[in-house]
Design an enzyme around this catalytic site. Structure first.
Site, PDB file in Angstrom:
ATOM      1  CD  GLU A 332      -1.675  -2.125   1.699  1.00 32.61           C
ATOM      2  OE1 GLU A 332      -0.376  -2.767   1.851  1.00 32.61           O
ATOM      3  OE2 GLU A 332      -2.300  -3.111   2.195  1.00 32.61           O
ATOM      4  CE  LYS A 437      -4.834  -7.585  21.327  1.00 30.95           C
ATOM      5  NZ  LYS A 437      -5.168  -7.655  20.018  1.00 30.95           N
ATOM      6  CD1 TRP A 442      -1.714  -6.119  24.069  1.00 28.88           C
ATOM      7  CD2 TRP A 442      -0.116  -4.979  22.811  1.00 28.88           C
ATOM      8  NE1 TRP A 442      -2.827  -5.117  23.236  1.00 28.88           N
ATOM      9  CE2 TRP A 442      -2.219  -4.265  22.610  1.00 28.88           C
ATOM     10  CE3 TRP A 442      -0.004  -2.996  21.885  1.00 28.88           C
ATOM     11  CZ2 TRP A 442      -2.711  -3.273  21.583  1.00 28.88           C
ATOM     12  CZ3 TRP A 442      -0.792  -3.162  20.763  1.00 28.88           C
ATOM     13  CH2 TRP A 442      -2.098  -2.491  20.871  1.00 28.88           C
TER      14      TRP A 442
END
Ligand code: ADP
Length: 542
Positions: A332, A437, A442
């Site tokens: 992208e 998680k 995290w």
């Protein structure tokens, strides 16, 4: 506003193409046909003429402005001819990923509505599997497929021969004026989740990206260079290197299907490239299987697509004397978004402290991090959020695919989570979907993997989150040991102890023969999670 006196000059690939062929007419495109075959060498002047002929061929087959032409090819001279001819004649180059699953391949050909496909004969069987599903393809042009009888045996239906078609045309194609905002090329993401999504690069975005890629902040490509193009031409336009190289007169060395360590070493010895680019898995294969190769002609190798382990950088430096430069980007983003070069005023720090970072935001790209509520976070090297980018070579939408969740006030949401330091150095800790998680906190799978891959017995390590009754998710370490080496889960746990937080240490370990890879050579964590869920992995608990 005072109007400027500058010309309103369209930025298009045709201008880059004509510049390269004229100013750098004797620069070279070298294609490898294997260790025992002669190198195929053509000058930019010759390739330019052949691109003219290809444009004439396609026009005669009915390809008009905006029509999509697919390529299903290795990195080679003809693929570069397609890169030049197709956009400049006003059509759209659609580089097809040769490693997509059959259904995804059929999906992208039909979604892009490719009218013509150019295919290398050695890849024809992969295309033949889905030929019947194509709804818009009118012509298939085969490279090196032999005579009509031989081509009939490829299972592609009616085909034409690339060289025969070219031979019937003359150089000197009359290229049209193309709007700089028109699509020049398309590339689909590799579709790790759901169907692949199409990105359409414009002439303008490609022009700007090509010039930016050459700079000192970027890939430092100049006329004196020769790039060994390992990254496939279907992977985000080979990271934009072909157009950047063509524009500066940098030679290109095209390895085709000879991407294993031995042939790459042979190709380096024969052609003495100064730059190369590849994903970490390919570089790791070369390091482990051709460690006696002489790669000293290389000034550096640019590496990205997934996090580059420090051990890989050190391995290249110590074994080959070659610098590995990390970069970050996406299909992208054309793809250059960040490049990790050691900054000035670095207080004499260990250069690796900078080089192992994901990259420093690249001029032309605006970057920010946002929390889950969409609020912008500071560049303080601590706040962690999703990376969002915008700029002239960043996509603003997907092709015929409305995905509002991928954009935020005109910024592209990258799906990557990380921090940024005050000088714009990005550190990606994970892809949002790969973050582990654990008990509301995290764990970075990337950090765990990089630490594990620093162990001398570890060839590859991928860490994925797996369900856990107490903590929701906990890391599962999937380890591939180097040949002839041994290490137990307990050994690796104690190795990690002084490298990561104690609560990050995986309790679950599995030793596997190979980490499954995606179509562009990245660790396929989706496959690892599925194997775990299906009970296909032998898991040890420590
Ligand atoms: P796909 O999304 O199908 O894997 P891309 O090549 O476009 O195909 O992938 C872009 C992604 O690759 C980024 O969003 C990021 O997660 C990852 N990536 C690229 N370069 C790096 C890097 N240097 N470090 C960590 N991750 C990277």
């Amino acid at each position: 506003m005072i109007k400027s006196t500058m010309q309103d000059y369209a930025l298009n690939i045709t201008q880059l193409f004509q510049h390269g062929r004229r100013v750098h007419s004797d620069s070279e495109i070298i294609t490898y046909h294997g260790p025992d075959a002669e190198l195929q060498t053509s000058t930019f002047a010759e390739v330019g003429d052949r691109a003219d002929q290809l444009a004439a061929v396609l026009a005669e087959l009915g390809v008009g402005a905006g029509d999509r032409v697919g390529t299903f090819m290795w990195n080679n001279q003809r693929h570069l001819e397609a890169y030049l001819a197709i956009p400049c004649m006003g059509a759209v180059l659609h580089t097809l990923n040769i490693r997509l699953f059959p259904d995804q391949l059929a999906y992208v050909v039909n979604h892009a509505e490719d009218k013509v496909i150019i295919v290398d004969a050695s890849l024809a069987p992969l295309l033949a599997r889905v030929r019947d599903q194509f709804t818009t393809v009118e012509h298939i042009i085969v490279c090196d497929g032999g005579d009509a009888d031989a081509r009939d045996g490829l299972g592609l239906g009616a085909t034409q021969d690339y060289e025969e078609l070219l031979a019937a045309q003359q150089p000197g194609y009359d290229y049209p004026e193309v709007d700089e905002r028109a699509a020049a090329a398309m590339c689909y993401t590799s579709g790790t989740t759901g169907d692949p999504k199409g990105v359409a690069y414009s002439h303008r975005s490609t022009w700007l990206h090509s010039l930016a890629a050459q700079t000192m902040e970027g890939l430092q490509i100049g006329e004196a260079d020769r790039v060994l193009l390992i990254v496939p031409q279907f992977h985000a336009n080979a990271w934009g290197i072909p157009y950047a190289a063509w524009t500066t007169g940098c030679d290109l060395v095209m390895p085709q299907q000879f991407l294993q360590a031995g042939p790459v070493a042979d190709l380096v010895a024969k052609t003495q490239p100064t730059i190369s680019g590849a994903v970490p898995t390919v570089l790791s294969d070369i390091l482990h299987n051709a460690s006696d190769a002489d790669l000293s002609s290389l000034r550096y190798v640019v590496c990205g697509g997934s996090a580059v382990p420090r051990s890989l950088m050190e391995g290249y430096q110590e074994t080959f004397g070659v610098e590995v430069i990390q970069a970050w980007g996406m299909t992208e983003t054309s793809p250059l978004g960040a490049v990790a070069r050691v900054p000035k005023n670095n207080a004499g720090d260990d250069p690796y402290a900078w080089r192992v970072r994901t990259g420093r935001v690249f001029p032309g790209v605006e970057l920010r991090i946002c929390d889950e509520a969409g609020n912008e976070l500071p560049w303080d090297d601590e706040a962690q959020g999703e990376i969002e980018v915008r700029g002239p070579w960043i996509t603003g939408s997907y092709y015929l695919d409305d995905s509002p969740e991928k954009f935020h006030d005109g910024w592209l949401r990258t799906g990557d989570v990380g921090t940024v330091d005050p000088r714009g150095f990005v550190q990606i800790t994970d892809r949002a979907k790969d973050v582990i998680k654990s008990g509301g906190e995290w764990i970075s799978s990337v950090d765990l993997e990089n630490s594990l891959m620093g162990h001398p017995a570890v060839l590859e390590a991928a860490v994925v989150g797996v369900p856990d009754d107490r903590w929701d998710e906990r890391p599962l370490a999937c380890v591939v040991l180097a040949e002839g080496q041994s290490a137990t889960a307990a050994d690796l746990t104690s190795y990690l102890e002084d490298k990561v937080a104690k609560w990050w240490l995986p309790e679950r370990w599995t030793f596997i023969d190979e980490v499954p890879k995606t179509s562009v050579g990245k660790f396929s964590k989706k496959d690892l999670r599925a194997s775990y869920a299906n009970g296909d992995l032998t898991v040890e608990e420590v």
